[in-house]
Design an enzyme around this catalytic site. Sequence first.
Site, mmCIF file in Angstrom:
data_model
loop_
_atom_site.group_PDB
_atom_site.id
_atom_site.type_symbol
_atom_site.label_atom_id
_atom_site.label_comp_id
_atom_site.label_asym_id
_atom_site.label_seq_id
_atom_site.Cartn_x
_atom_site.Cartn_y
_atom_site.Cartn_z
ATOM 1 N N HIS A 1 -2.962 2.445 -14.111
ATOM 2 C CA HIS A 1 -2.933 3.616 -13.226
ATOM 3 C C HIS A 1 -1.736 4.529 -13.523
ATOM 4 C CE1 HIS A 1 -5.879 1.236 -11.340
ATOM 5 N NE2 HIS A 1 -5.178 0.734 -10.335
ATOM 6 N N LYS B 1 4.841 -3.532 -4.116
ATOM 7 C CA LYS B 1 4.200 -3.914 -2.839
ATOM 8 C C LYS B 1 5.291 -4.153 -1.803
ATOM 9 C CE LYS B 1 0.004 -4.716 -4.657
ATOM 10 N NZ LYS B 1 -1.095 -3.800 -4.362
HETATM 11 C C1 BG6 Z 1 -5.676 -1.491 -7.548
HETATM 12 C C2 BG6 Z 1 -4.641 -2.576 -7.508
HETATM 13 O O1 BG6 Z 1 -6.145 -1.314 -8.858
HETATM 14 O O2 BG6 Z 1 -5.092 -0.282 -7.101
HETATM 15 C C3 BG6 Z 1 -4.066 -2.734 -6.130
HETATM 16 O O3 BG6 Z 1 -5.232 -3.792 -7.918
HETATM 17 C C4 BG6 Z 1 -3.553 -1.396 -5.607
HETATM 18 O O4 BG6 Z 1 -3.017 -3.678 -6.123
HETATM 19 C C5 BG6 Z 1 -4.652 -0.355 -5.754
HETATM 20 O O5 BG6 Z 1 -3.226 -1.556 -4.238
HETATM 21 C C6 BG6 Z 1 -4.162 1.027 -5.366
HETATM 22 O O6 BG6 Z 1 -5.229 1.913 -5.451
HETATM 23 P P1 BG6 Z 1 -5.318 3.183 -4.509
HETATM 24 O O7 BG6 Z 1 -6.583 3.843 -4.916
HETATM 25 O O8 BG6 Z 1 -5.336 2.672 -3.096
HETATM 26 O O9 BG6 Z 1 -4.097 3.988 -4.789
#
Ligand code: BG6
Length: 459
Positions: A229, A315
């Site tokens: 991400h 987290k």
């Molecule tokens: C996921 C992770 O891919 O993305 C999670 O496994 C994380 O740990 C999540 O909380 C966050 O995604 P978003 O869309 O809520 O920002």
Amino acid sequence: MAVPNSDTLVFFGATGDLAHKQIFPALQGLVRQEGFDLPIIGVSRDGSLDRRKERAGDSLEHYGPMDREGFQKLMGLLRAAQGDYNDPATFEKLRRELGKAERPLHYLAIHPTMFAKVVEGLAKSGCAANARVVLEKPFGRDLASARELSKILHQYFPEKAIYRIDHYLGKEPVQNILYARFANPLFETVWNRDKVRSIQITMAEDFGVEGRGKFYEEAGAIRDVLQNHMLQVLVSLTMDPHTGSDHELVRDEKARLFKAITPLMPGDVVRGQFEGYLSVPGVSSRSTVETFVAVKVAIDNRRWAGVPIYIRCGKKLPLTSTEVFVEFKRPPRETFGEIVPVLSSHMRMRISPDITISIGLRVKKPGERMAGQDVELTFVRQAADDMPPYQCLLSDAMRGSAELFARERGPVADCRRSSGRRDATLHLRAGAPGGLPAHRQTRPMAQSAASGKQAVMRT
Ligand code: BG6
């Protein structure tokens, strides 16, 4: 030549956390907004069809919004195949459930350690013929295991039928980073080392790893969110514009940018773990997996050389917010003799929970003196994504559009500009005290997830 649509959507992990939080809302969106009316088969180790429908209802009540009509239609399309993924009988059941389907799409919303087993099961039962496969991250643990996984997949699926997913690519505000940058040449004039002082990308979450201890133990913050991400956000922010409309060209530009990132050294990385992580079910009592990571990244190209880029994610932080902060350079000297302002002029792009793009400027405070104040002007504001990212990705994958997915280049890839270039790799070495502010809730820990080297972190 037009690529045919898939005719059935199969998703593995139908009773899992991802299905509960993201997939059912996305499926309801597909049905409600896009008129999706093909069979949907949920595969999981346990849970009857009724139990699955109940859980889908619960998912939409919590993560919806629940739309009664859309939900009823979705339930009408939903079927179930239940069984252990290690058992060939599970795939035989799925084959029967597929009936006359000729081009199924198999979405593996499951633990990555099961990918190889499941694709093998699909192939041996005949479920892989003319099928597409969608995989969640992390795709392997490192370059070697990612290649190994690709090799296994290629035994059963051609590269063009493999969709490596990153739900950040389905997010409106992430897509908008690229769009806004390239649609406004105004930004291009300041989007470089001459005008940018630093870039910060932050993904803070105030929750822990709820119910995902086992997965998290193998991922950690680096494999869970940083290498996918966060790097997608980084590349959208810093890549050069692509030419032409072929999405392979966008991937080429992204790869070019990744190749310009210099290898991370121990002093560039801080890793931490929140208090209480060790008592999460599924987590080893001696775990050194990081739940927080901060890295200082350098891009060694003409546009960005010398601009520090900080990425932080973790987290159990004080708040939940994902945002990009591009800080512009300060004036060479303070024209009005002021003490250095707290904030430089900047651009802030909030990705979640709300979506905003703002510009921060320093302007004169009304009054006699030539004194300043910081103002932030928000020119994009959305409460949330209209379309959940998984809806966007699944809809594209069903139509066979590869635009938003990672594709392997080279001899196996069906792409006209493939070459023998090196793979873009992010070298990550041992975590150690770095130049970034340490995370308050962390405790000393050791062991880099990436290299296995020991490096005790100060916090
Ligand atoms: C996921 C992770 O891919 O993305 C999670 O496994 C994380 O740990 C999540 O909380 C966050 O995604 P978003 O869309 O809520 O920002």
